[in-house]
Write a protein that holds these residues in place. Structure first.
Motif, PDB file in Angstrom:
ATOM      1  N   SER A  60       0.850  -1.552   0.094  1.00  0.00           N
ATOM      2  CA  SER A  60       0.201   0.085  -0.192  1.00  0.00           C
ATOM      3  C   SER A  60       0.797   1.418  -0.003  1.00  0.00           C
ATOM      4  O   SER A  60       1.923   1.296   0.403  1.00  0.00           O
ATOM      5  CB  SER A  60      -0.824   0.506   1.630  1.00  0.00           C
ATOM      6  OG  SER A  60      -1.749   2.066   1.505  1.00  0.00           O
ATOM      7  N   PRO A  61       0.260   1.949  -0.812  1.00  0.00           N
ATOM      8  CA  PRO A  61       1.140   3.469  -0.476  1.00  0.00           C
ATOM      9  C   PRO A  61       1.283   4.646   0.762  1.00  0.00           C
ATOM     10  O   PRO A  61       2.542   4.933   1.108  1.00  0.00           O
ATOM     11  CB  PRO A  61       0.455   4.853  -2.083  1.00  0.00           C
ATOM     12  CG  PRO A  61      -0.492   3.526  -2.191  1.00  0.00           C
ATOM     13  CD  PRO A  61      -0.616   2.611  -1.507  1.00  0.00           C
ATOM     14  N   ASP A  62       0.357   4.002   1.501  1.00  0.00           N
ATOM     15  CA  ASP A  62       0.268   4.085   2.868  1.00  0.00           C
ATOM     16  C   ASP A  62       1.374   3.920   4.030  1.00  0.00           C
ATOM     17  O   ASP A  62       1.557   4.435   5.126  1.00  0.00           O
ATOM     18  CB  ASP A  62      -0.878   4.879   3.161  1.00  0.00           C
ATOM     19  CG  ASP A  62      -1.615   3.545   4.273  1.00  0.00           C
ATOM     20  OD1 ASP A  62      -0.761   2.497   3.735  1.00  0.00           O
ATOM     21  OD2 ASP A  62      -2.930   3.622   4.512  1.00  0.00           O
TER      22      ASP A  62
ATOM     23  N   LYS B 197      -1.138   2.449   7.107  1.00  0.00           N
ATOM     24  CA  LYS B 197      -1.355   3.374   8.300  1.00  0.00           C
ATOM     25  C   LYS B 197      -3.046   2.778   7.515  1.00  0.00           C
ATOM     26  O   LYS B 197      -4.024   3.602   8.743  1.00  0.00           O
ATOM     27  CB  LYS B 197      -1.761   4.591   7.211  1.00  0.00           C
ATOM     28  CG  LYS B 197      -0.220   5.303   7.650  1.00  0.00           C
ATOM     29  CD  LYS B 197      -0.055   7.004   7.598  1.00  0.00           C
ATOM     30  CE  LYS B 197       1.087   7.537   7.784  1.00  0.00           C
ATOM     31  NZ  LYS B 197       1.958   6.904   6.752  1.00  0.00           N
ATOM     32  N   GLY B 198      -3.402   1.847   6.717  1.00  0.00           N
ATOM     33  CA  GLY B 198      -4.616   1.252   6.483  1.00  0.00           C
ATOM     34  C   GLY B 198      -5.717   2.510   6.085  1.00  0.00           C
ATOM     35  O   GLY B 198      -6.807   1.985   5.935  1.00  0.00           O
ATOM     36  N   LEU B 199      -5.028   3.147   5.279  1.00  0.00           N
ATOM     37  CA  LEU B 199      -5.933   4.141   4.508  1.00  0.00           C
ATOM     38  C   LEU B 199      -6.057   3.448   3.228  1.00  0.00           C
ATOM     39  O   LEU B 199      -7.525   4.098   2.787  1.00  0.00           O
ATOM     40  CB  LEU B 199      -5.578   5.449   4.291  1.00  0.00           C
ATOM     41  CG  LEU B 199      -4.674   6.217   5.649  1.00  0.00           C
ATOM     42  CD1 LEU B 199      -4.139   7.495   5.300  1.00  0.00           C
ATOM     43  CD2 LEU B 199      -6.329   6.754   6.731  1.00  0.00           C
ATOM     44  N   ALA B 200      -5.758   2.502   2.778  1.00  0.00           N
ATOM     45  CA  ALA B 200      -6.340   1.772   1.728  1.00  0.00           C
ATOM     46  C   ALA B 200      -7.790   1.394   1.994  1.00  0.00           C
ATOM     47  O   ALA B 200      -8.659   0.950   2.752  1.00  0.00           O
ATOM     48  CB  ALA B 200      -5.417   1.203   0.713  1.00  0.00           C
TER      49      ALA B 200
ATOM     50  N   LEU C 277      -7.870  12.341   7.368  1.00  0.00           N
ATOM     51  CA  LEU C 277      -7.197  13.716   8.077  1.00  0.00           C
ATOM     52  C   LEU C 277      -6.945  13.253   8.796  1.00  0.00           C
ATOM     53  O   LEU C 277      -6.168  14.164   9.535  1.00  0.00           O
ATOM     54  CB  LEU C 277      -9.006  14.181   7.985  1.00  0.00           C
ATOM     55  CG  LEU C 277     -10.130  14.997   6.690  1.00  0.00           C
ATOM     56  CD1 LEU C 277     -11.151  15.357   7.927  1.00  0.00           C
ATOM     57  CD2 LEU C 277      -9.141  15.920   6.210  1.00  0.00           C
ATOM     58  N   ARG C 278      -6.639  12.512   9.274  1.00  0.00           N
ATOM     59  CA  ARG C 278      -5.410  12.529  11.252  1.00  0.00           C
ATOM     60  C   ARG C 278      -4.193  13.177  10.718  1.00  0.00           C
ATOM     61  O   ARG C 278      -4.118  13.852  11.421  1.00  0.00           O
ATOM     62  CB  ARG C 278      -5.293  11.313  11.666  1.00  0.00           C
ATOM     63  CG  ARG C 278      -4.594  10.993  12.014  1.00  0.00           C
ATOM     64  CD  ARG C 278      -3.997   9.579  13.321  1.00  0.00           C
ATOM     65  NE  ARG C 278      -5.670  10.300  13.882  1.00  0.00           N
ATOM     66  CZ  ARG C 278      -6.596   9.016  14.843  1.00  0.00           C
ATOM     67  NH1 ARG C 278      -5.586   7.800  14.819  1.00  0.00           N
ATOM     68  NH2 ARG C 278      -7.546   8.817  15.115  1.00  0.00           N
ATOM     69  N   LEU C 279      -3.523  12.834   9.003  1.00  0.00           N
ATOM     70  CA  LEU C 279      -2.108  13.872   9.314  1.00  0.00           C
ATOM     71  C   LEU C 279      -2.468  15.215   9.329  1.00  0.00           C
ATOM     72  O   LEU C 279      -1.343  16.198   9.330  1.00  0.00           O
ATOM     73  CB  LEU C 279      -1.070  12.640   8.622  1.00  0.00           C
ATOM     74  CG  LEU C 279      -0.889  11.036   9.122  1.00  0.00           C
ATOM     75  CD1 LEU C 279      -0.066  10.560   7.301  1.00  0.00           C
ATOM     76  CD2 LEU C 279      -0.278  11.646   9.859  1.00  0.00           C
ATOM     77  N   SER C 280      -3.466  15.070   8.730  1.00  0.00           N
ATOM     78  CA  SER C 280      -3.900  16.637   7.825  1.00  0.00           C
ATOM     79  C   SER C 280      -3.834  17.683   9.511  1.00  0.00           C
ATOM     80  O   SER C 280      -3.931  18.994   9.393  1.00  0.00           O
ATOM     81  CB  SER C 280      -4.776  17.190   7.377  1.00  0.00           C
ATOM     82  OG  SER C 280      -6.002  16.587   8.372  1.00  0.00           O
TER      83      SER C 280
ATOM     84  N   ASN D 162       1.905  -4.561   4.786  1.00  0.00           N
ATOM     85  CA  ASN D 162       2.077  -2.973   4.464  1.00  0.00           C
ATOM     86  C   ASN D 162       3.379  -2.945   4.870  1.00  0.00           C
ATOM     87  O   ASN D 162       4.070  -2.175   4.494  1.00  0.00           O
ATOM     88  CB  ASN D 162       1.034  -2.139   4.308  1.00  0.00           C
ATOM     89  CG  ASN D 162       0.265  -2.941   3.257  1.00  0.00           C
ATOM     90  OD1 ASN D 162       0.542  -2.873   2.182  1.00  0.00           O
ATOM     91  ND2 ASN D 162      -1.596  -2.495   3.315  1.00  0.00           N
ATOM     92  N   ALA D 163       3.598  -3.396   6.473  1.00  0.00           N
ATOM     93  CA  ALA D 163       4.540  -2.337   7.177  1.00  0.00           C
ATOM     94  C   ALA D 163       5.695  -3.444   7.010  1.00  0.00           C
ATOM     95  O   ALA D 163       6.435  -2.918   7.969  1.00  0.00           O
ATOM     96  CB  ALA D 163       3.508  -2.329   8.394  1.00  0.00           C
TER      97      ALA D 163
END
Lengths: 216, 216
Positions: A11-13, A16-19, A174-177, A210-211
Motif C-alpha cells: 500500500s502507498p500508505d 496506515k490502513g488508509l487503502a 484526515l488524521r495526518l492533516s 504493508n508494514a
C-alpha cells in the motif's frame, strides 16, 4: 464458498490502513465472515485480468463464487444486507444507515480526497501552496456540518452501523492533516471506531502485509 | 402517504436538469410513484428547519411519513428496493447494479465535479486557466475506463437499472464541457437515458420550475 478480496501488494500508505481494502476487511470482521486476500501489484491492477474484475483498475474487489463486485460502498452494503451486525432491523433506521454510507462517500470524502490532488498529483505545480488552504477550508466546512449533526452522540444514528464504518474510514484519512483534531467530537467518534475489535483485526491484517520491510 | 422531495426554488443551472432533484424525480417516475415538491431557497437551505432534514444543507431530501432521507444515492436505492423497475430480481445482478450506483457517485462524479471547483469556486484564481486541462484529463481517464467497460452494450450490466440512472445523471454534467462527445459510446448511452419517458417527465417537471422567467 470462500470470499476473496484484492488489496495492494504494497500500500502507498505504508500500512496506515488508509487503502480501501481496510474498509472491506473491517466490514468482514464486523459480520464475522472469513476471507482470503489476493495481493495485486500496481502493474497488475491495470492489466486485463484485474480490469475484468474492476473496470477502474483499483482495489479492493470482492469475489464470492460467481459474484464479482467492486466499489467499497457496494461491497460493504452487500455484506451488511446479508449478515447481521452492520444494519439495524427497523426498515426506516436501515435506510438512514445506508444514507450515511452515501454521505460518507459522496459528500464528505470528495473534498478530503482533494488533499491528495493538491499534495501529490499537483504537488509540483506553482499554485500548490496557495491552493492548499482553500482545499482545507472546504473540508472544514463539511466537518462543521457533520460535527453539528453528530453532537454528543456516539454514532450517527443510534447503534453503530455500516454508515459509521464508512464515515470513520473516510475521516481517518484526515488524521495526518491535523484537521480532524479541530473537531473534538469527530476525533472522539473516529477513536471509538478504531477501538472496535473488528477494526483492530482489520488494521492488523493490512499492517502485516504493508508494514513489513521489502523482501531481499 | 405522500412522498415529498425538496428542490431548489431556482436551480443555478437554469433548468438544464443538473440539480440532483432530477435524479430522484427520474427514479420516482421509473417506479411510478407520485410525489410532491417543496421548493427551498438558498437562504432556507442553511436554516435549522432544512438542516434537520439534510445535515449538509443541500437538496434533495425525501420525506415519506416518518422517514426522512437525504443523499441522492440513498434515496434512489430506497425507491429501487421498494418498487419494481430499477433493480433486477436476480440477487447477484442486483448487487452489481448497486455497484454501478456507487461507481457513478464515488468514482466517476468526483473528478467531474472538479470542473465546478476550477470554473466557479476558483475561477478568479491565477491558476484557474492552467489547471483546467489537468482536471479535464483526469475526467478523460475515468471515461476511457468506463467507455471500455460499456463497449457496445446499451446499459452497464444487462437491463436498465438504478446504476444506469445514476451513471447517466453523472455524465450529463459533462455535456457542456464537450468531453462527453469524445466518447461516442458514452454519448449514445447518455442519449438512451435521456430518451426514456421517465427521464423526460422528470426533466419537464424541473424545467417547469427553473426555466420560467423571474416573477415581477
Amino acid at each position: 464458498m470462500t470470499i476473496i478480496i484484492t488489496a495492494f501488494e504494497r500500500s502507498p500508505d505504508g500500512g496506515k490502513g488508509l487503502a480501501r481494502d481496510t474498509r472491506v476487511r473491517w466490514a468482514l470482521e464486523e459480520v464475522g465472515q472469513p476471507y482470503e486476500v489476493r495481493l495485486v501489484s500496481f502493474h497488475a491492477m491495470k492489466e486485463p485480468a484485474h480490469l475484468g474484475l474492476h473496470p477502474f483498475g483499483q482495489i479492493p474487489t470482492y469475489e464470492d463464487g460467481d459474484l464479482v463486485l467492486f466499489e467499497t460502498g457496494a461491497i460493504v452494503l452487500h455484506l451488511a444486507e446479508r449478515h447481521a451486525g452492520l444494519l439495524p432491523d427497523d426498515t426506516n433506521a436501515r435506510a438512514r444507515a445506508i444514507t450515511w454510507m452515501f454521505a460518507a462517500l459522496n459528500t464528505v470524502e470528495p473534498p478530503i480526497l482533494e488533499l491528495v490532488t493538491v499534495k501529490f498529483l499537483e504537488g509540483d505545480k506553482p499554485w500548490s501552496t496557495e491552493r492548499l488552504p482553500l482545499v482545507r477550508d472546504r473540508i472544514r466546512h463539511r466537518l462543521d456540518q457533520l460535527s453539528a449533526r453528530l453532537g454528543e452522540a456516539d454514532w450517527l444514528d443510534g447503534a453503530f452501523s455500516a454508515g459509521d464504518l464508512m464515515m470513520v474510514s473516510v475521516l481517518l484519512r484526515l488524521r495526518l492533516s491535523g484537521i480532524l483534531d479541530e473537531f473534538p467530537n469527530l476525533a472522539a467518534y473516529v477513536a471509538r471506531g478504531e477501538a472496535r475489535p473488528a477494526y483492530r483485526r482489520a488494521f492488523a491484517a493490512q499492517w502485516a502485509i504493508n508494514a513489513k520491510p521489502p523482501a531481499g
